[in-house]
Design a protein around this motif. Structure first.
Motif: not given
Length: 182
Positions: A35-62
């Protein structure tokens, strides 16, 4: 936006996610973060999920489980990366994220503070779970049964609309000393 769009847009969106997690100063659910990200930019939910997974995989988010939710938090490595890449994020996007962060967090806290749901076991037996949640921690919970869907719905609605009155009354009853004169 296409997932195969230019690298700058992809990096910008990932930096935005890290920025929001950093600014929140607490773990966030997937829904609140989106919701916060969407308030800042128009982002498709599936792309958002992919970005989250990418950030988890490289260790930037746990991620971790608390109660029945998955929570996301920025790591030290994610923080260092954010410090190095924050310039990629346009000021207008940061402003939109900053402007919407607190209102969305406040609304999500209010929504999460009083929780009531029912689960049917069969058509004459429902389990109702009513909770008070504070900072993603259940501070009060009561489970009960109902003999019909209507009764289960009535209990759920009553809890959601009147928990501020019911909860203190239950606590008072539970802490009141009873006279045991037999």
């Amino acid at each position: 936006m296409k997932i195969t769009s230019d690298d700058e847009t992809l990096a910008e969106n990932k930096v935005l996610i890290l920025y929001v997690l950093d600014q929140a100063n607490k773990p966030l659910t997937n829904d609140v973060l989106y919701k916060i990200v969407l308030a800042a930019v128009n982002m498709n939910y599936f792309y958002f999920q992919q970005f989250i997974l990418d950030l988890i995989n490289v260790g930037y988010i746990f991620t971790f489980q608390k109660e029945d939710q998955t929570l996301y938090q920025i790591t030290e490595s994610g923080q260092r990366t954010l410090d190095l890449t924050l310039d990629l994020l346009p000021g207008i996007i940061k402003l939109k994220a900053d402007t919407n962060l607190k209102p969305i967090l406040d609304i999500s806290e209010e929504e999460k503070s009083i929780v009531a749901e029912y689960t049917p076991l069969n058509e004459n037996h429902y389990i109702i779970n009513c909770r008070v949640v504070d900072n993603n921690e259940t501070v009060f919970e009561v489970k009960t049964f109902a003999g019909s869907r209507e009764q289960a719905k009535q209990i759920v609605d009553n809890w959601q609309n009147n928990a501020g009155t019911i909860y203190p009354q239950i606590l008072e009853i539970l802490t009141k000393e009873q006279n045991n004169s037999n």
